[in-house]
Design a protein around this motif. Structure first.
Motif, PDB file in Angstrom:
ATOM      1  N   ILE A 139      27.479 -41.369 -20.081  1.00  0.00           N
ATOM      2  CA  ILE A 139      27.349 -41.559 -21.473  1.00  0.00           C
ATOM      3  C   ILE A 139      27.207 -40.133 -22.474  1.00  0.00           C
ATOM      4  CG2 ILE A 139      25.563 -42.247 -23.188  1.00  0.00           C
ATOM      5  CD1 ILE A 139      25.345 -44.840 -21.531  1.00  0.00           C
TER       6      ILE A 139
ATOM      7  N   LEU B  54      33.212 -45.634 -17.337  1.00  0.00           N
ATOM      8  CA  LEU B  54      32.292 -46.323 -17.826  1.00  0.00           C
ATOM      9  C   LEU B  54      32.902 -47.834 -17.873  1.00  0.00           C
ATOM     10  CD1 LEU B  54      30.502 -44.290 -20.600  1.00  0.00           C
ATOM     11  CD2 LEU B  54      29.251 -45.443 -18.654  1.00  0.00           C
TER      12      LEU B  54
ATOM     13  N   LEU C  25      24.902 -48.586 -22.597  1.00  0.00           N
ATOM     14  CA  LEU C  25      25.895 -48.496 -23.882  1.00  0.00           C
ATOM     15  C   LEU C  25      25.012 -49.056 -25.181  1.00  0.00           C
ATOM     16  CD1 LEU C  25      29.273 -48.989 -22.387  1.00  0.00           C
ATOM     17  CD2 LEU C  25      28.410 -46.703 -23.215  1.00  0.00           C
TER      18      LEU C  25
ATOM     19  N   ALA D  69      22.690 -46.466 -26.025  1.00  0.00           N
ATOM     20  CA  ALA D  69      23.533 -45.434 -26.751  1.00  0.00           C
ATOM     21  C   ALA D  69      24.089 -45.704 -28.195  1.00  0.00           C
ATOM     22  CB  ALA D  69      24.929 -45.095 -25.839  1.00  0.00           C
TER      23      ALA D  69
ATOM     24  N   ILE E 210      28.631 -40.276 -29.358  1.00  0.00           N
ATOM     25  CA  ILE E 210      28.146 -41.061 -28.262  1.00  0.00           C
ATOM     26  C   ILE E 210      28.110 -42.471 -28.729  1.00  0.00           C
ATOM     27  CG2 ILE E 210      26.181 -41.505 -26.843  1.00  0.00           C
ATOM     28  CD1 ILE E 210      25.827 -38.387 -26.193  1.00  0.00           C
TER      29      ILE E 210
ATOM     30  N   ALA F 285      30.267 -45.564 -27.715  1.00  0.00           N
ATOM     31  CA  ALA F 285      29.416 -46.615 -27.286  1.00  0.00           C
ATOM     32  C   ALA F 285      29.961 -47.871 -27.698  1.00  0.00           C
ATOM     33  CB  ALA F 285      27.969 -46.500 -27.215  1.00  0.00           C
TER      34      ALA F 285
END
Length: 154
Positions: A9, A27, A38, A41, A49, A53
Motif C-alpha cells: 500500500i 494487491l 485498502l 488506505a 494511495i 485504494a
C-alpha cells in the motif's frame, strides 16, 4: 522477499510508475486479504494511495468497502472523489441504496458524484430521487442527475 500488504500500500505512492504498477498487481493477487487494509488506505494522508485504494476496491467488487467509498466521496481531492464514484459504480446493486441515501448530502460534490455513479449503475429505482436534483443549486449536480436519468432510461 515478499512484501506485506501494508508495504505494498505504501508503494502505491512511489515515484516510479513500474513500482506502483507492480504493487497494484500484487494487491490484486492478494484479493480478499487486501480489502480491509485498502479500506483503511482510503483515509491515508497521501492522495495517490487513496486514489489507488479506491481503484483497487472497485476492481475487486468489495461490497464491504461501500460505506468507506461513500465517505471517500467527501475527499478534498477531485481525482480521489472521481475514483471512489467509479469504484461504487462497479459494485452493482449493493451500492444503489447507499448512493440514493447520499443524494441529499449537504456537499454538492457528494451529491454530484452519487448521481454520476447511479447513472453508471442503471437502476431505475434511483430515478425519482435523481429527478429531485434537476433543480439543485449546483450545475454539476444538475448535469449529473440529468445524465444519470437519461442513461438509466435508455
Amino acid at each position: 522477499m515478499e512484501s506485506t500488504i501494508e508495504e505494498l500500500i505504501e508503494l502505491l505512492n512511489d515515484k516510479d510508475d513500474f513500482v506502483v504498477e507492480d504493487a497494484v498487481g500484487q494487491l490484486e493477487i492478494k484479493g480478499e486479504e487486501a480489502v480491509e487494509p485498502l479500506i483503511g488506505a482510503l483515509s491515508h494522508r497521501k492522495k495517490n494511495i487513496r486514489l489507488h485504494a479506491a481503484t483497487l476496491l472497485g476492481g475487486m467488487n468489495a461490497e464491504s468497502a461501500i460505506p468507506a467509498l461513500i465517505e471517500t466521496l467527501k475527499d478534498n481531492n477531485k481525482l480521489v472523489r472521481r475514483e471512489a464514484s467509479t469504484a461504487l459504480s462497479r459494485m452493482g446493486a449493493p451500492a444503489v441504496d447507499p448512493l440514493i441515501g447520499i443524494l441529499t448530502d449537504d456537499d454538492w460534490k457528494v451529491r454530484g458524484a452519487a448521481a454520476w455513479a447511479l447513472g453508471n449503475l442503471g437502476d431505475e429505482k434511483a430515478i425519482p430521487e435523481l429527478e429531485k436534483l434537476l433543480d439543485d443549486e449546483s450545475s454539476f449536480v444538475k448535469a449529473g442527475a440529468k445524465s444519470a436519468i437519461e442513461t438509466i432510461q435508455k
